[in-house]
Motif scaffolding. Structure first.
Motif, PDB file in Angstrom:
ATOM      1  N   ALA A  36       0.961  -1.193  -0.165  1.00  0.00           N
ATOM      2  CA  ALA A  36       0.028  -0.046  -0.047  1.00  0.00           C
ATOM      3  C   ALA A  36       0.859   1.190  -0.089  1.00  0.00           C
ATOM      4  O   ALA A  36       0.949   2.207   0.932  1.00  0.00           O
ATOM      5  CB  ALA A  36      -0.794   0.048   0.995  1.00  0.00           C
ATOM      6  N   ASP A  37       1.583   1.457  -1.177  1.00  0.00           N
ATOM      7  CA  ASP A  37       2.654   2.546  -1.224  1.00  0.00           C
ATOM      8  C   ASP A  37       2.288   3.267  -2.160  1.00  0.00           C
ATOM      9  O   ASP A  37       3.161   4.428  -2.697  1.00  0.00           O
ATOM     10  CB  ASP A  37       4.006   1.850  -1.182  1.00  0.00           C
ATOM     11  CG  ASP A  37       4.116   0.971  -2.392  1.00  0.00           C
ATOM     12  OD1 ASP A  37       3.202   1.109  -3.360  1.00  0.00           O
ATOM     13  OD2 ASP A  37       5.177   0.459  -2.644  1.00  0.00           O
ATOM     14  N   ASP A  65     -11.192  -3.922   0.882  1.00  0.00           N
ATOM     15  CA  ASP A  65      -9.842  -4.177   0.610  1.00  0.00           C
ATOM     16  C   ASP A  65      -9.037  -3.109  -0.469  1.00  0.00           C
ATOM     17  O   ASP A  65      -8.027  -3.047  -0.742  1.00  0.00           O
ATOM     18  CB  ASP A  65      -9.218  -5.453   0.063  1.00  0.00           C
ATOM     19  CG  ASP A  65      -9.848  -6.507   1.218  1.00  0.00           C
ATOM     20  OD1 ASP A  65      -9.450  -6.148   2.485  1.00  0.00           O
ATOM     21  OD2 ASP A  65      -9.889  -7.699   0.965  1.00  0.00           O
ATOM     22  N   ILE A  66     -10.028  -2.380  -1.282  1.00  0.00           N
ATOM     23  CA  ILE A  66      -9.675  -1.438  -2.141  1.00  0.00           C
ATOM     24  C   ILE A  66     -10.184  -0.107  -1.836  1.00  0.00           C
ATOM     25  O   ILE A  66     -11.262   0.027  -1.617  1.00  0.00           O
ATOM     26  CB  ILE A  66     -10.066  -1.787  -3.550  1.00  0.00           C
ATOM     27  CG1 ILE A  66      -9.575  -3.278  -4.215  1.00  0.00           C
ATOM     28  CG2 ILE A  66      -9.804  -0.756  -4.533  1.00  0.00           C
ATOM     29  CD1 ILE A  66      -8.180  -3.137  -4.479  1.00  0.00           C
ATOM     30  N   LYS A 208      -6.104  -1.073   0.313  1.00  0.00           N
ATOM     31  CA  LYS A 208      -6.390  -0.303   1.634  1.00  0.00           C
ATOM     32  C   LYS A 208      -5.111   0.026   2.493  1.00  0.00           C
ATOM     33  O   LYS A 208      -3.933  -0.555   2.113  1.00  0.00           O
ATOM     34  CB  LYS A 208      -7.270  -1.394   2.393  1.00  0.00           C
ATOM     35  CG  LYS A 208      -6.522  -2.551   3.000  1.00  0.00           C
ATOM     36  CD  LYS A 208      -7.464  -3.550   3.841  1.00  0.00           C
ATOM     37  CE  LYS A 208      -6.695  -4.681   4.289  1.00  0.00           C
ATOM     38  NZ  LYS A 208      -7.714  -5.518   5.176  1.00  0.00           N
ATOM     39  N   HIS A 209      -5.303   0.890   3.284  1.00  0.00           N
ATOM     40  CA  HIS A 209      -3.963   1.480   4.076  1.00  0.00           C
ATOM     41  C   HIS A 209      -3.295   2.271   3.025  1.00  0.00           C
ATOM     42  O   HIS A 209      -2.174   2.553   3.741  1.00  0.00           O
ATOM     43  CB  HIS A 209      -3.205   0.290   4.688  1.00  0.00           C
ATOM     44  CG  HIS A 209      -4.014  -0.635   5.603  1.00  0.00           C
ATOM     45  ND1 HIS A 209      -5.108   0.073   6.514  1.00  0.00           N
ATOM     46  CD2 HIS A 209      -4.263  -1.873   6.010  1.00  0.00           C
ATOM     47  CE1 HIS A 209      -5.902  -0.795   7.044  1.00  0.00           C
ATOM     48  NE2 HIS A 209      -5.380  -1.998   6.698  1.00  0.00           N
ATOM     49  N   THR A 210      -3.348   2.608   1.928  1.00  0.00           N
ATOM     50  CA  THR A 210      -2.450   3.387   1.076  1.00  0.00           C
ATOM     51  C   THR A 210      -2.609   4.782   1.743  1.00  0.00           C
ATOM     52  O   THR A 210      -3.677   5.447   2.232  1.00  0.00           O
ATOM     53  CB  THR A 210      -3.079   3.587  -0.097  1.00  0.00           C
ATOM     54  OG1 THR A 210      -2.657   2.264  -0.727  1.00  0.00           O
ATOM     55  CG2 THR A 210      -2.286   4.478  -1.069  1.00  0.00           C
ATOM     56  N   PRO A 211      -1.368   5.592   2.127  1.00  0.00           N
ATOM     57  CA  PRO A 211      -1.684   6.647   2.833  1.00  0.00           C
ATOM     58  C   PRO A 211      -2.489   7.961   2.300  1.00  0.00           C
ATOM     59  O   PRO A 211      -2.789   7.948   0.924  1.00  0.00           O
ATOM     60  CB  PRO A 211      -0.155   7.192   2.946  1.00  0.00           C
ATOM     61  CG  PRO A 211       0.741   6.079   2.799  1.00  0.00           C
ATOM     62  CD  PRO A 211      -0.507   5.151   1.767  1.00  0.00           C
ATOM     63  N   LEU A 218      -3.054  11.645  -5.960  1.00  0.00           N
ATOM     64  CA  LEU A 218      -3.482  10.914  -7.078  1.00  0.00           C
ATOM     65  C   LEU A 218      -4.577  11.512  -7.848  1.00  0.00           C
ATOM     66  O   LEU A 218      -5.184  11.578  -8.940  1.00  0.00           O
ATOM     67  CB  LEU A 218      -3.623   9.256  -6.842  1.00  0.00           C
ATOM     68  CG  LEU A 218      -2.310   8.527  -6.926  1.00  0.00           C
ATOM     69  CD1 LEU A 218      -2.413   7.224  -6.480  1.00  0.00           C
ATOM     70  CD2 LEU A 218      -1.395   8.438  -8.242  1.00  0.00           C
ATOM     71  N   ASN A 219      -5.782  11.850  -6.730  1.00  0.00           N
ATOM     72  CA  ASN A 219      -7.183  12.042  -7.160  1.00  0.00           C
ATOM     73  C   ASN A 219      -6.961  13.664  -7.711  1.00  0.00           C
ATOM     74  O   ASN A 219      -7.623  13.764  -8.657  1.00  0.00           O
ATOM     75  CB  ASN A 219      -7.975  12.213  -5.933  1.00  0.00           C
ATOM     76  CG  ASN A 219      -9.286  12.968  -6.005  1.00  0.00           C
ATOM     77  OD1 ASN A 219      -9.387  13.968  -6.279  1.00  0.00           O
ATOM     78  ND2 ASN A 219     -10.238  12.177  -6.717  1.00  0.00           N
TER      79      ASN A 219
END
Length: 273
Positions: A36-37, A65-66, A208-211, A218-219
């Protein structure tokens, strides 16, 4: 398109890795299990929302999970019949189908495809009995329509529009909530079946858990791409409309569609091949 845009904006190579199979589930699971990086992204589609019900044993929970990042585009479908078919409107089609239960063949480009589930939503909301006939791809399904072996199909606008203009197929309705620029004279299905909406869509997700700051970055860059006139023109040429939304809005779309399509999959008894 968006990978190239992000490469230019972020100075990082974005490599497109196709992981086909199991109705997008192989690709999805590979991202679920990735670090998740922010270096592994998933092209999320509406298919992910009905797979949650279609497949009984998945090794992941898509909503859990996503993490949603950004929307990309929507794709509208069109309900088409052969030009020789007696019904010229949706109410006439519904009346014909009710008068001929089980005798109307509904073609699709394959089992559990977007066109298939859109047709099943129509069957559920219109209260009609039609026989689903899956083909290997859109061209084969369209040939069956031309020959009169099938009587109706829910098809992406880009693959049907030339046949509609050539009077080989008759468009009865589009599956968005309002008319589209591509077919301005064709009514929306919601005009006849209030609440009907069956759009394909694409977006971006990450493990999931991506900072949160990575998701926000990204958005922001994806939405900047969707605001770029050149990008807008290229996406329009693909027959899609832009979907510039926040991560929270994409998450709500995923949750809403997962609930909606679960009812359709169960109603129709759709099973994965």
């Amino acid at each position: 398109l968006i990978g190239q845009w992000l490469s230019e904006r972020l100075g990082q190579p974005f490599l497109i890795e196709n992981r086909p199979g199991a109705g997008t589930n192989i690709a999805t699971e590979s991202v679920v299990r990735a670090p998740a990086d922010g270096y592994t992204l998933l092209l999320v589609t509406a298919i992910n929302t009905w797979n949650a019900t279609l497949y009984e044993k998945l090794n992941f929970n898509f909503i859990r999970d996503i993490a949603p990042v950004a929307g990309l585009n929507r794709q509208t479908f069109v309900m088409v019949v052969p030009s020789s078919f007696p019904a010229k409107t949706v109410p006439e089609f519904i009346a014909y189908a009710k008068a001929n239960p089980g005798k109307v063949n509904m073609a699709s480009s394959g089992n559990a495809t977007a066109g298939h589930v859109a047709g099943e939503l129509f069957k559920m909301m219109a209260g009609v009995d039609m026989l689903h006939v899956p083909f290997r791809g859109t061209p084969a399904a369209q040939i069956a329509l031309f020959a009169g072996d099938a009587q109706v199909m829910f098809d992406p606008i880009p693959s049907s529009i030339n046949h509609i203009k050539a009077d080989k197929l008759r468009a009865l309705a589009v599956t968005s909530t309002r008319r589209t620029e591509a077919l301005p004279d064709v009514p929306a299905m919601a005009d006849f079946l209030p609440g009907f909406e069956a759009n394909g869509w694409q977006g971006i997700g990450v493990p999931k858990h991506t900072p949160a700051d990575i998701i926000e970055k990204l958005n922001m860059e994806i939405n900047a791409g969707l605001a770029n006139p050149t990008m807008q023109a290229r996406i329009a040429n693909l027959g899609a409309t832009l979907l510039p939304i926040s991560p929270a809005e994409l998450g709500q779309l995923i949750a809403t569609d997962t609930e909606k399509w679960a009812k359709v999959v169960r109603f129709a008894g759709i099973k994965s091949d």
